[in-house]
Design an enzyme around this catalytic site. Sequence first.
Site, short mmCIF file in Angstrom:
data_model
loop_
_atom_site.label_atom_id
_atom_site.label_comp_id
_atom_site.label_asym_id
_atom_site.label_seq_id
_atom_site.Cartn_x
_atom_site.Cartn_y
_atom_site.Cartn_z
N SER A 144 0.85 -1.20 0.00
CA SER A 144 0.00 0.00 0.00
C SER A 144 0.88 1.24 0.00
O SER A 144 2.05 1.19 0.34
CB SER A 144 -0.87 0.01 1.25
N SER B 179 1.92 5.14 -2.10
CA SER B 179 2.10 5.63 -3.47
C SER B 179 3.14 4.83 -4.25
O SER B 179 2.98 4.63 -5.47
CB SER B 179 2.47 7.12 -3.44
N GLY C 213 6.01 -0.60 0.24
CA GLY C 213 6.78 0.59 0.55
C GLY C 213 7.09 0.65 2.04
O GLY C 213 6.76 -0.27 2.80
N ALA C 214 7.71 1.73 2.46
CA ALA C 214 7.98 1.94 3.89
C ALA C 214 8.13 3.43 4.15
O ALA C 214 8.39 4.21 3.23
CB ALA C 214 9.24 1.20 4.31
N ASP C 215 7.98 3.81 5.42
CA ASP C 215 8.15 5.21 5.80
C ASP C 215 9.56 5.48 6.29
O ASP C 215 10.09 6.56 6.10
CB ASP C 215 7.11 5.58 6.88
N GLU D 171 -0.67 -5.15 6.17
CA GLU D 171 0.68 -5.21 5.56
C GLU D 171 1.57 -6.18 6.34
O GLU D 171 2.34 -6.95 5.77
CB GLU D 171 1.32 -3.83 5.54
N LYS E 118 13.70 7.83 2.51
CA LYS E 118 13.19 6.96 3.58
C LYS E 118 14.30 6.28 4.39
O LYS E 118 14.02 5.60 5.38
CB LYS E 118 12.31 5.85 2.98
C1 5RP Z 1 1.08 2.37 4.27
C2 5RP Z 1 2.55 2.18 4.23
C3 5RP Z 1 3.25 2.67 3.02
O1 5RP Z 1 3.91 1.62 2.42
C4 5RP Z 1 4.22 3.75 3.46
O2 5RP Z 1 3.49 4.78 4.10
C5 5RP Z 1 5.00 4.33 2.27
O3 5RP Z 1 4.13 5.02 1.43
P1 5RP Z 1 4.63 5.85 0.17
O4 5RP Z 1 5.20 4.85 -0.80
O5 5RP Z 1 3.42 6.56 -0.32
O6 5RP Z 1 5.70 6.81 0.65
O7 5RP Z 1 3.16 1.64 5.12
O8 5RP Z 1 0.55 1.98 5.51
#
Ligand code: 5RP
Length: 237
Positions: A29, A31, A87-89, A108, A126
Site C-alpha cells: 500500500s 504511493s 513501501g515503507a516510511d 501489511e 526513507k
Molecule cells: C502504508 C505504508 C506505506 O507503504 C508507506 O506509508 C509508504 O508510502 P509511500 O510509498 O506513499 O511513501 O506503510 O501503511
Amino acid sequence: MDSQTQMKQIVADAAIREVESGMILGLGSGSTAALMIKRLADEIRLGKLQNISGVATSFQSEVLALELDIPLIDLASVSQIDLAIDGADEVDPVFQLIKGGGACHVREKLVASKADQLLIVVDETKLVQNLNQSFPLPVEVLPNAWKQVQEVISEMNGSSSLRMATKKAGPVVTDQGNLILDVLFDGGIKNPKDVEMTINNIPGVLENGLFVDLTDKVLVGKIEKNTPVVYSPSRVS
Ligand code: 5RP
C-alpha cells in the site's frame, strides 16, 4: 514528474523485474506500491507475467488491483505468499522498518509475515540511521481505547496524537474500523524489537508499524546526475 515520483517509479519498475509467472504476490500500500501495482498490471496485460495472484494489503491496493484486472485472492485462503512488495516510511541500516503512513500496517504485516520474501521499495528519503527520530510510529487502537493507550504511551516517554482525517471531520478510521495514534519517542526507537512487543502488549492496541526482522531486500531509488537510478543496499549486520 517530480524527482520523488521519478525515484518511486524506478524502484516500482525494478521490483516487478523480481516477479515470476505463477507467483502469489503480496500487493503493498501507499504511493510507491501503487506504482508497482500499475506496472504489474502492464506486464500481465502484455502477457509477460502469467498466472499471477495478488493478495491485497489494504482497501487501497484491493481497489487498484480490481480496477486493473489483477486476479486477487483472500489472505485467509492462502497458506503462503511467494513475494510481498511494499513501501515503507523509514528503513534503518539493519532493514528494520516503520510502516503505516497510510494506516495499512495491520494487513501489511500479516501479508509480510506470510511471505517467503519481503521486498521493500523506497526512495532514498526513507533511509534513516535511527528509527522514529522524525517519522512518528503509527499504532492502531480500538476506537474506545485511544485515550487509555495514549496515557500508557506517555508513561513510556512517547508523545502521541490521534491521526485526523483531511477530507472528513474527525479521526482517520482504518480499514478495520479502528483509530491511529502517531507516536514519537524521546530520542527515537533504539530497540525496535522490544518496542514492537511492548506496544502490542498495551490493552486496546491492535498492531504497531514496526516491522522487525521481516525484510529480505530493499530497493532504493535516487537521482544521480539528474537521472533516476536504483540500487539495493546491503544489510548492516
Ligand atoms: C502504508 C505504508 C506505506 O507503504 C508507506 O506509508 C509508504 O508510502 P509511500 O510509498 O506513499 O511513501 O506503510 O501503511
